[in-house]
Design an enzyme around this catalytic site. Structure first.
Site, PDB file in Angstrom:
ATOM      1  N   LYS A  35       0.840  -1.205   0.000  1.00 35.72           N
ATOM      2  CA  LYS A  35       0.000   0.000   0.000  1.00 35.72           C
ATOM      3  C   LYS A  35       0.878   1.259   0.000  1.00 35.72           C
ATOM      4  O   LYS A  35       2.077   1.177   0.295  1.00 35.72           O
ATOM      5  CB  LYS A  35      -0.912  -0.013   1.232  1.00 35.72           C
ATOM      6  CG  LYS A  35      -0.153   0.071   2.548  1.00 35.72           C
ATOM      7  CD  LYS A  35      -1.052  -0.213   3.745  1.00 35.72           C
ATOM      8  CE  LYS A  35      -0.266  -0.077   5.036  1.00 35.72           C
ATOM      9  NZ  LYS A  35      -0.999  -0.585   6.199  1.00 35.72           N
ATOM     10  N   ARG A 131     -10.557   0.110  14.367  1.00 41.33           N
ATOM     11  CA  ARG A 131     -10.487   0.792  13.082  1.00 41.33           C
ATOM     12  C   ARG A 131     -11.528   0.166  12.171  1.00 41.33           C
ATOM     13  O   ARG A 131     -12.668   0.572  12.187  1.00 41.33           O
ATOM     14  CB  ARG A 131      -9.058   0.708  12.541  1.00 41.33           C
ATOM     15  CG  ARG A 131      -8.783   1.650  11.404  1.00 41.33           C
ATOM     16  CD  ARG A 131      -7.312   1.692  11.034  1.00 41.33           C
ATOM     17  NE  ARG A 131      -6.838   0.473  10.359  1.00 41.33           N
ATOM     18  CZ  ARG A 131      -5.597   0.306   9.894  1.00 41.33           C
ATOM     19  NH1 ARG A 131      -4.695   1.261  10.053  1.00 41.33           N
ATOM     20  NH2 ARG A 131      -5.240  -0.802   9.298  1.00 41.33           N
ATOM     21  N   ARG A 216       1.459 -11.180   7.020  1.00 41.86           N
ATOM     22  CA  ARG A 216       1.061 -10.021   6.221  1.00 41.86           C
ATOM     23  C   ARG A 216       1.951  -8.815   6.538  1.00 41.86           C
ATOM     24  O   ARG A 216       1.487  -7.789   7.026  1.00 41.86           O
ATOM     25  CB  ARG A 216      -0.400  -9.700   6.568  1.00 41.86           C
ATOM     26  CG  ARG A 216      -1.217  -9.071   5.461  1.00 41.86           C
ATOM     27  CD  ARG A 216      -2.660  -8.930   5.903  1.00 41.86           C
ATOM     28  NE  ARG A 216      -2.832  -8.100   7.045  1.00 41.86           N
ATOM     29  CZ  ARG A 216      -3.489  -8.437   8.172  1.00 41.86           C
ATOM     30  NH1 ARG A 216      -4.084  -9.590   8.292  1.00 41.86           N
ATOM     31  NH2 ARG A 216      -3.568  -7.599   9.186  1.00 41.86           N
TER      32      ARG A 216
END
Ligand SMILES: *Cc1c(COP(=O)(O)O)cnc(C)c1O
Length: 374
Positions: A35, A131, A216
């Protein structure tokens, strides 16, 4: 002269760090987080190398980033972590959405049915990050409801840690216990394989038992530990990005000369002051005013005075043989000296993630070891 800085991206260091991830995680699948333009390193160049290294999956924040990768020829599965779209791109470009609310699940299911094409999704649960993610009392029932929706296939279950330094009795430990408990209740009900993943770089580096089915990581692929320099050394990670510029000009100032806006630095001796063609508009934060070093000819030279929009000054009085057009290292090594993103982050009052994304995204990138066409 080109304004700002050049970022050298060392793809062999990236491969090295991927091997560290694989070793530490017992060769589990790696979902590589690329990202924010691969944390400022250039998502296409980075993903091309990761794909060549046989990465299981890439992860981006928003759909637009995934489309850039697809149009750049990246074929690997791509997980889209945060986006909420109408879903059409997911079918056309073979992307995997992360589902974090029931509404999106319904919309994706309707689109999948309309196209008569089942869609793999990963479901995200909030175990304490506060979140994104399903977090109702009945999270198990919510997931089972999604699993029954037409044409949706729950291929993965994920959560995200709020701690960037993992410890057994930290919040992360509690999050992991919650996630594992949910997994144990869910899998017998789903009666199929679901890829469960929660481990970010901190969890991989802590050798915790958070590995589950896949890891991840983001930051550690780029050569840094979220926990600072200590772990960074133990894990033998190699920084992928080196940021350099050149001296625009050198001024000789008498003792008592104020330098830059506000005269926050005044020379205490006759001084050589190098003017660098980089400023806060290039991602070299204003918080670094009077508060950072750069490397010139293998020596540290302090930044003096305020960092300006397009210019920064460094005191090079003690750099022997210094001349205009000399290479200046803002991040990385030169001679035996090194400036890490941890160091710059501490000086700027931020974290290595922000140093990498701000400097990397605004520098002209040069890939070392890139396949043709990238
Ligand atoms: C950014 C991110 C990661 C990677 O975190 P690192 O600390 O860089 O390893 C993993 N998962 C999610 C959901 C993220 O947003």
């Amino acid at each position: 002269m080109h304004r700002g800085a050049v970022a050298d991206i060392d793809l062999d260091a990236l491969s090295h760090n991927l091997n560290v991830v694989r070793t530490l995680s017992g060769d589990r699948g790696v979902i590589a987080v690329v990202k924010a333009d691969a944390y400022g390193h250039g998502a296409l160049g980075v993903s091309g190398r990761l794909e060549a290294e046989g990465i299981s999956c890439l992860a981006v924040a928003y759909t637009e980033e995934a489309l850039t990768l697809r149009s750049g020829g990246i074929h690997s599965p791509i997980l889209v972590l945060f986006d909420k779209t109408d879903g059409t791109e997911f079918f056309e470009y073979n992307l995997i959405p992360v589902i974090y609310d029931l509404d999106s699940a319904v919309r994706f299911s309707e689109e999948a049915r309309r196209r008569n094409r089942p869609l793999d999704v990963h479901v995200k649960v909030d175990t304490g990050m506060g979140r994104l993610g399903l977090n109702s009392e009945n999270v198990l029932d919510d997931i089972l409801a999604i699993s029954k929706m037409d044409s949706l296939n729950i291929a993965g279950l994920m959560s995200h840690f709020s701690d960037t330094c993992f410890g057994g009795d930290s919040i992360a430990g509690e999050q992991l216990r919650k996630f594992v408990a949910l997994r144990e209740r869910l899998l017998p009900r789903l009666k199929k394989k679901v890829l469960c993943h929660i481990a970010n770089s901190a969890a991989v580096l802590s050798s915790s038992d958070a590995g589950l089915d896949a890891v991840r990581p983001g930051l550690m692929l780029y050569g840094y530990s979220p926990c600072g320099a200590g772990v960074h050394r133990t894990a033998n990670l190699k920084p992928v990005m080196r940021v350099r510029t050149r001296i625009l000009t050198i001024r000789r100032f008498r003792r008592g000369t104020p330098v830059s806006y506000g005269g926050t630095f005044v020379t205490e001796r006759e001084s050589l002051i190098a003017v660098l063609p980089i400023g806060y508009a290039d991602g070299y934060g204003r918080a670094l005013s009077n508060n950072a070093d750069v490397l010139i000819r293998g020596k540290r030279a302090p930044v003096v005075g305020r960092v300006c929009m397009d210019l920064t000054m460094a005191d090079v009085t003690e750099v022997e043989g210094v001349k205009e057009d000399d290479e200046v290292i803002l991040l990385g090594s030169q001679g035996g000296a090194e400036i890490t993103a941890h160091e710059v982050a501490a000086e700027a009052g931020t974290i290595s993630y922000e140093v990498l994304t701000s400097l990397g995204s605004r520098s002209k990138r040069i890939f070392k070891g890139a396949a043709k066409g990238i």
